[in-house]
Design a protein around this motif. Structure first.
Motif, PDB file in Angstrom:
ATOM      1  N   SER A  61     -14.494  66.923   8.363  1.00  0.00           N
ATOM      2  CA  SER A  61     -15.634  67.432   9.122  1.00  0.00           C
ATOM      3  C   SER A  61     -16.793  66.450   9.169  1.00  0.00           C
ATOM      4  O   SER A  61     -17.551  66.412  10.132  1.00  0.00           O
ATOM      5  N   HIS A  62     -16.947  65.645   8.116  1.00  0.00           N
ATOM      6  CA  HIS A  62     -18.095  64.755   8.010  1.00  0.00           C
ATOM      7  C   HIS A  62     -17.745  63.299   8.305  1.00  0.00           C
ATOM      8  O   HIS A  62     -18.585  62.419   8.136  1.00  0.00           O
ATOM      9  N   CYS A  63     -16.529  63.014   8.764  1.00  0.00           N
ATOM     10  CA  CYS A  63     -16.052  61.625   8.871  1.00  0.00           C
ATOM     11  C   CYS A  63     -16.899  60.820   9.851  1.00  0.00           C
ATOM     12  O   CYS A  63     -17.090  61.207  11.007  1.00  0.00           O
ATOM     13  N   ARG A  64     -17.375  59.675   9.403  1.00  0.00           N
ATOM     14  CA  ARG A  64     -18.197  58.814  10.246  1.00  0.00           C
ATOM     15  C   ARG A  64     -17.353  58.059  11.265  1.00  0.00           C
ATOM     16  O   ARG A  64     -17.882  57.519  12.234  1.00  0.00           O
ATOM     17  N   ASN A  65     -16.054  57.978  11.018  1.00  0.00           N
ATOM     18  CA  ASN A  65     -15.151  57.268  11.929  1.00  0.00           C
ATOM     19  C   ASN A  65     -14.430  58.210  12.878  1.00  0.00           C
ATOM     20  O   ASN A  65     -13.487  57.809  13.546  1.00  0.00           O
ATOM     21  N   GLY A  66     -14.873  59.449  12.931  1.00  0.00           N
ATOM     22  CA  GLY A  66     -14.119  60.467  13.648  1.00  0.00           C
ATOM     23  C   GLY A  66     -13.914  60.213  15.124  1.00  0.00           C
ATOM     24  O   GLY A  66     -12.995  60.761  15.718  1.00  0.00           O
ATOM     25  N   HIS A  67     -14.752  59.367  15.740  1.00  0.00           N
ATOM     26  CA  HIS A  67     -14.616  59.119  17.168  1.00  0.00           C
ATOM     27  C   HIS A  67     -14.166  57.686  17.468  1.00  0.00           C
ATOM     28  O   HIS A  67     -14.237  57.226  18.604  1.00  0.00           O
ATOM     29  N   LEU A  68     -13.709  56.969  16.441  1.00  0.00           N
ATOM     30  CA  LEU A  68     -13.251  55.595  16.660  1.00  0.00           C
ATOM     31  C   LEU A  68     -11.784  55.557  17.048  1.00  0.00           C
ATOM     32  O   LEU A  68     -10.986  56.379  16.598  1.00  0.00           O
ATOM     33  N   ARG A  69     -11.450  54.569  17.854  1.00  0.00           N
ATOM     34  CA  ARG A  69     -10.038  54.351  18.183  1.00  0.00           C
ATOM     35  C   ARG A  69      -9.319  53.844  16.934  1.00  0.00           C
ATOM     36  O   ARG A  69      -9.807  52.966  16.233  1.00  0.00           O
ATOM     37  N   ALA A  70      -8.158  54.405  16.645  1.00  0.00           N
ATOM     38  CA  ALA A  70      -7.410  54.023  15.445  1.00  0.00           C
ATOM     39  C   ALA A  70      -6.999  52.558  15.525  1.00  0.00           C
ATOM     40  O   ALA A  70      -6.451  52.100  16.539  1.00  0.00           O
ATOM     41  N   THR A  71      -7.261  51.814  14.457  1.00  0.00           N
ATOM     42  CA  THR A  71      -7.010  50.375  14.424  1.00  0.00           C
ATOM     43  C   THR A  71      -6.409  49.999  13.081  1.00  0.00           C
ATOM     44  O   THR A  71      -6.764  50.567  12.049  1.00  0.00           O
ATOM     45  N   LEU A  72      -5.521  49.009  13.093  1.00  0.00           N
ATOM     46  CA  LEU A  72      -4.901  48.510  11.867  1.00  0.00           C
ATOM     47  C   LEU A  72      -4.922  46.994  11.877  1.00  0.00           C
ATOM     48  O   LEU A  72      -4.539  46.364  12.870  1.00  0.00           O
ATOM     49  N   GLU A  73      -5.396  46.393  10.783  1.00  0.00           N
ATOM     50  CA  GLU A  73      -5.351  44.942  10.659  1.00  0.00           C
ATOM     51  C   GLU A  73      -3.891  44.502  10.517  1.00  0.00           C
ATOM     52  O   GLU A  73      -3.131  45.082   9.739  1.00  0.00           O
TER      53      GLU A  73
END
Length: 454
Positions: free
Chosen positions: A103-115
């Motif tokens: 509920s509190h995630c700061r990355n909740g609207h970021l596109r999923a990314t993997l190095e």
């Protein structure tokens, strides 16, 4: 090189300063490279002579040539303001992939990314170790579940003891059997932790968002809080150190918050009998390995905001964040390869990408980046006039929410060449920034009648 002089780069200044602190002077003097760097440190600048040592130090980014019109006072000020001076750890945001949607995630609207370029991160380790940096944190997303290749970076770090190597996790693996973690199958959590220990991990930091009921509610996983508390002993039994990353809704003066943190401290540390609640709380909050952060209303957390602060009542001087130009204690390499300092969305981007430029080059040119100058020159407040209250609302719960949004708006206006005479473009930037920071749904269109999430 007529008309030129040699000075230390940011990297070179931190490099030789560290070596001077840990090595005997006579040891430095025996090495021609160290001797040249030390002379430059003591004298501020040197004549630009063409020697093999000079060429090597210029090539590796430890020295740079500048016009001889640059005065001693200017060089001394540059050294005194070295943005690398207070950095003590490197954070690898290895992935934004996560199985939860907290509920509190700061990355909740970021596109999923993997190095995916492990060699670049191993190079980053090699770059910062000579600066005296001995702490490396892996964060996500959920690195332990999705971070394919992160153990290769960890094993590279292991070659340079003594090291603190730490990973942040939700604790999803605790109590599980026959599970997959970052592409490897494990019989149980004990086998997994043993492998991490052998790979060079030293600390496991569990994300905890509040007392049991709130934590499990925000995480959407009933019983997770209790599993973490029990898991501290599982981690210790594997020879690793359990730590916590805590999100605070209230400050430490709140009695309920202080009591909960004291109980958490009891679960982590072995206090002597009779240790006061104040000392237990102090141990938890001053332990440098722990992360203690405040609730910040960006990403998913916009849905939880309470509107503590009116935006128009936040003074201009509070919008400036010195971490952008005097990073401390961390540098962060995001899952996209961007070098940053800010964990909030992508507001910290702007120093360059390790996939495009070598890390030494990026460190030596931090001061040239837009976000560095925006905050160092007190210009961030100039952009609050472009913030659209109909999109972002009139309140925030934390000043960092406003800082990050204004930094993004400023950067977008700079990169697109948008000025005050183009309200249409400014509105478009507001919408895009609001979508990226969670203040608007990703598909929001003003004409549809959808409302901002404020």
């Amino acid at each position: 090189m007529p008309g030129k002089q040699l000075i230390l780069t940011h990297y070179g200044h931190r490099y030789i300063g560290f070596r001077r602190d840990v090595l005997h002077l006579e040891t430095l003097q025996r090495n021609p490279m160290d001797r040249l760097l030390l002379d430059c440190l003591l004298n501020l600048r040197l004549p630009c002579e063409e020697t093999p040592q000079t060429a090597a130090l210029l090539r590796t980014g430890l020295l740079q040539s500048v016009p001889d019109t640059v005065g001693l006072d200017e060089v001394a000020l540059r050294y005194a303001r070295n943005p690398l001076e207070n950095i003590s750890r490197l954070i690898f945001e290895y992935t934004t992939l996560c199985q939860l949607n907290c509920s509190h995630c700061r990355n909740g609207h970021l596109r999923a990314t993997l190095e995916t370029d492990v060699a670049k991160l191993q190079r980053a380790v090699d770059v910062v170790l000579p600066l005296g940096i001995r702490r490396f944190d892996f964060v996500g997303g959920e690195v332990m579940m999705y971070g394919r290749g992160w153990l290769d970076v960890l094993q590279h770090i292991r070659e340079y003891p003594p090291i603190i190597a730490n990973v942040l996790t939700s604790g999803w693996f605790l109590g599980k059997t026959d599970f997959n973690a970052a592409g490897v199958r494990y019989a149980n959590d004990n086998a997994y932790l043993a492998h991490l220990k052998n790979s060079g991990l030293t600390h496991v930091t569990f994300s905890i968002d509040g007392p049991e009921e709130l934590h499990d509610q925000w995480r959407g996983v009933p019983g997770l809080y209790r599993r973490i508390i029990r898991g501290f002993e599982t981690v210790r039994a594997a020879g690793l150190v359990p730590q916590v990353s805590v999100v605070l809704e209230n400050d430490l003066s709140d009695k309920q918050t202080a009591r909960w943190l004291g109980e958490l401290a009891d679960a982590i540390y072995d206090f002597p009998p009779g240790t006061s609640p104040e000392k237990r709380l102090l141990r938890l909050t001053t332990d440098d390995i722990n992360y203690i952060s405040h609730f910040i209303d960006v990403g998913n957390a916009v849905q939880l905001k309470r509107g503590k602060h009116r935006i128009d009542a936040i003074p201009d001087e509070q919008l400036r964040c010195k971490a952008f130009f005097r990073p401390a204690p961390n540098l962060r390499i995001k899952a996209t390869g961007e070098l940053s300092i800010c964990p909030l969305l992508d507001a910290g981007e702007g120093y360059g990408n390790i996939h495009e430029k070598d890390l030494v080059h990026l460190l030596n040119h931090l001061h040239e980046s837009f976000v560095f100058r925006l905050h160092a020159e007190h210009r961030i407040a100039d952009y609050r006039q472009y913030l659209d209250p109909e999109i972002f609302g009139e309140h925030v719960d934390h000043v960092c929410s406003l800082r990050s949004v204004l930094t993004l708006i400023a950067r977008e206006m700079e990169e697109r060449g948008v000025g005050p005479g183009d309200p249409e473009a400014i509105h478009e930037i507001n919408v895009e920034v609001a979508q990226r920071s969670g203040f608007l749904p990703p598909a929001w269109k003003g004409a549809t009648g959808q409302k901002p999430l404020t």
